[in-house]
Design a protein around this motif. Structure first.
Motif, short mmCIF file in Angstrom:
data_model
loop_
_atom_site.label_atom_id
_atom_site.label_comp_id
_atom_site.label_asym_id
_atom_site.label_seq_id
_atom_site.Cartn_x
_atom_site.Cartn_y
_atom_site.Cartn_z
N VAL A 69 96.51 -37.98 90.17
CA VAL A 69 96.42 -36.83 89.90
C VAL A 69 97.52 -35.31 90.72
CG1 VAL A 69 95.04 -34.89 89.67
CG2 VAL A 69 93.43 -36.63 89.30
N MET A 70 97.32 -35.72 91.37
CA MET A 70 98.83 -34.81 92.06
C MET A 70 99.68 -35.09 92.06
SD MET A 70 96.75 -34.50 96.17
CE MET A 70 97.97 -33.83 96.69
N ARG A 71 100.23 -36.75 91.58
CA ARG A 71 100.92 -36.55 90.92
C ARG A 71 101.47 -37.04 90.19
NH1 ARG A 71 100.65 -41.96 93.31
NH2 ARG A 71 99.44 -43.06 91.29
N GLU A 72 100.40 -36.75 89.21
CA GLU A 72 100.89 -36.26 87.64
C GLU A 72 101.09 -34.71 87.51
OE1 GLU A 72 101.02 -36.92 83.32
OE2 GLU A 72 101.11 -38.01 85.00
N VAL A 73 100.37 -34.03 88.20
CA VAL A 73 100.65 -32.47 88.00
C VAL A 73 102.17 -32.12 88.32
CG1 VAL A 73 100.01 -30.19 89.00
CG2 VAL A 73 98.01 -31.78 88.46
N GLY A 74 102.26 -33.03 89.59
CA GLY A 74 103.75 -32.38 89.78
C GLY A 74 104.40 -32.85 89.00
N HIS A 75 104.57 -34.14 88.53
CA HIS A 75 105.53 -35.09 87.30
C HIS A 75 105.95 -33.29 86.23
CE1 HIS A 75 106.37 -38.33 88.70
NE2 HIS A 75 104.92 -39.51 89.10
N ARG A 76 103.90 -33.02 86.06
CA ARG A 76 104.71 -32.42 84.77
C ARG A 76 104.88 -30.87 85.14
NH1 ARG A 76 98.86 -33.26 81.37
NH2 ARG A 76 99.10 -35.00 81.59
N ARG A 77 104.95 -30.64 86.76
CA ARG A 77 105.47 -29.32 86.97
C ARG A 77 107.02 -29.27 87.01
NH1 ARG A 77 101.13 -27.99 91.45
NH2 ARG A 77 99.58 -26.83 89.85
N GLU A 78 107.34 -30.48 87.40
CA GLU A 78 108.88 -30.77 87.48
C GLU A 78 109.31 -30.46 86.10
OE1 GLU A 78 112.79 -31.38 88.93
OE2 GLU A 78 110.90 -30.89 90.06
N ALA A 79 108.92 -31.72 85.22
CA ALA A 79 109.12 -31.62 83.79
C ALA A 79 109.44 -29.60 82.97
CB ALA A 79 108.95 -32.38 82.91
N SER A 80 108.51 -29.38 83.65
CA SER A 80 108.28 -27.83 83.25
C SER A 80 109.90 -27.28 83.76
CB SER A 80 106.92 -27.47 83.28
OG SER A 80 107.02 -25.97 82.88
N ARG A 81 109.84 -26.70 84.31
CA ARG A 81 110.48 -26.72 85.66
C ARG A 81 112.02 -27.09 84.78
NH1 ARG A 81 114.58 -27.30 89.17
NH2 ARG A 81 114.20 -29.26 89.42
N SER A 83 113.05 -27.79 82.15
CA SER A 83 112.82 -27.82 81.04
C SER A 83 113.44 -25.94 80.26
CB SER A 83 111.97 -27.91 80.58
OG SER A 83 110.75 -27.26 80.78
N ARG A 84 113.38 -25.93 82.00
CA ARG A 84 113.65 -24.17 81.35
C ARG A 84 114.94 -23.94 82.34
NH1 ARG A 84 107.81 -24.10 83.74
NH2 ARG A 84 108.81 -23.06 85.33
N ALA A 85 114.87 -25.02 82.88
CA ALA A 85 116.39 -24.87 84.11
C ALA A 85 118.09 -24.81 83.12
CB ALA A 85 116.88 -26.09 84.70
N PRO A 86 118.75 -23.42 83.06
CA PRO A 86 119.92 -23.51 82.56
C PRO A 86 120.41 -24.46 81.85
CG PRO A 86 119.65 -21.86 83.80
CD PRO A 86 118.03 -22.57 84.13
N ARG A 87 121.24 -24.96 81.08
CA ARG A 87 121.83 -25.78 81.35
C ARG A 87 123.05 -25.96 81.67
NH1 ARG A 87 119.12 -29.88 78.60
NH2 ARG A 87 118.11 -29.02 77.88
N MET A 88 123.96 -26.73 82.36
CA MET A 88 125.52 -26.07 83.20
C MET A 88 126.60 -27.25 81.91
SD MET A 88 125.26 -25.07 85.32
CE MET A 88 126.77 -24.90 86.79
N ARG A 89 127.71 -26.48 81.35
CA ARG A 89 128.54 -26.81 80.36
C ARG A 89 129.55 -27.10 80.90
NH1 ARG A 89 127.98 -25.43 74.54
NH2 ARG A 89 125.69 -25.03 74.71
#
Length: 89
Positions: A69-81, A83-89
């Motif tokens: 459960v902790m591992r999946e929560v961590g994966h989802r938080r990382e994916a969310s983070r 997806s919100r991070a500005p993209r570098m060009r």
């Protein structure tokens, strides 16, 4: 359909995460400040809720393991983070 932690709604996964925290010895016993007669009924209720979630979502014991459960929560938080991070060009 294969059922796993990856397919659970965030709300269910988060509740599993909270349950594991509430079931920790420190949380159950208020760091040893309360007696077994005080914490045991609470543990039974939390265990029953964990089993109910497991059964209602077709999960096995390994799926609801604290570390899975902790591992999946961590994966989802990382994916969310990410997806919100500005993209570098």
């Amino acid at each position: 359909m294969t059922v796993s932690l990856k397919t659970l709604p965030d709300s269910v996964l988060n509740r599993l995460h909270e349950l594991h925290g509430e079931l920790s010895p420190e949380a159950l016993t208020a760091d040893g400040e309360i007696s077994e007669s005080e914490w045991a009924p609470r543990k039974r209720l939390l265990d029953a809720e964990l089993l109910q979630i497991q059964a209602s979502h077709g999960l096995n014991q390994d799926d609801v393991d604290e570390f899975a459960v902790m591992r999946e929560v961590g994966h989802r938080r990382e994916a969310s983070r990410r997806s919100r991070a500005p993209r570098m060009r």
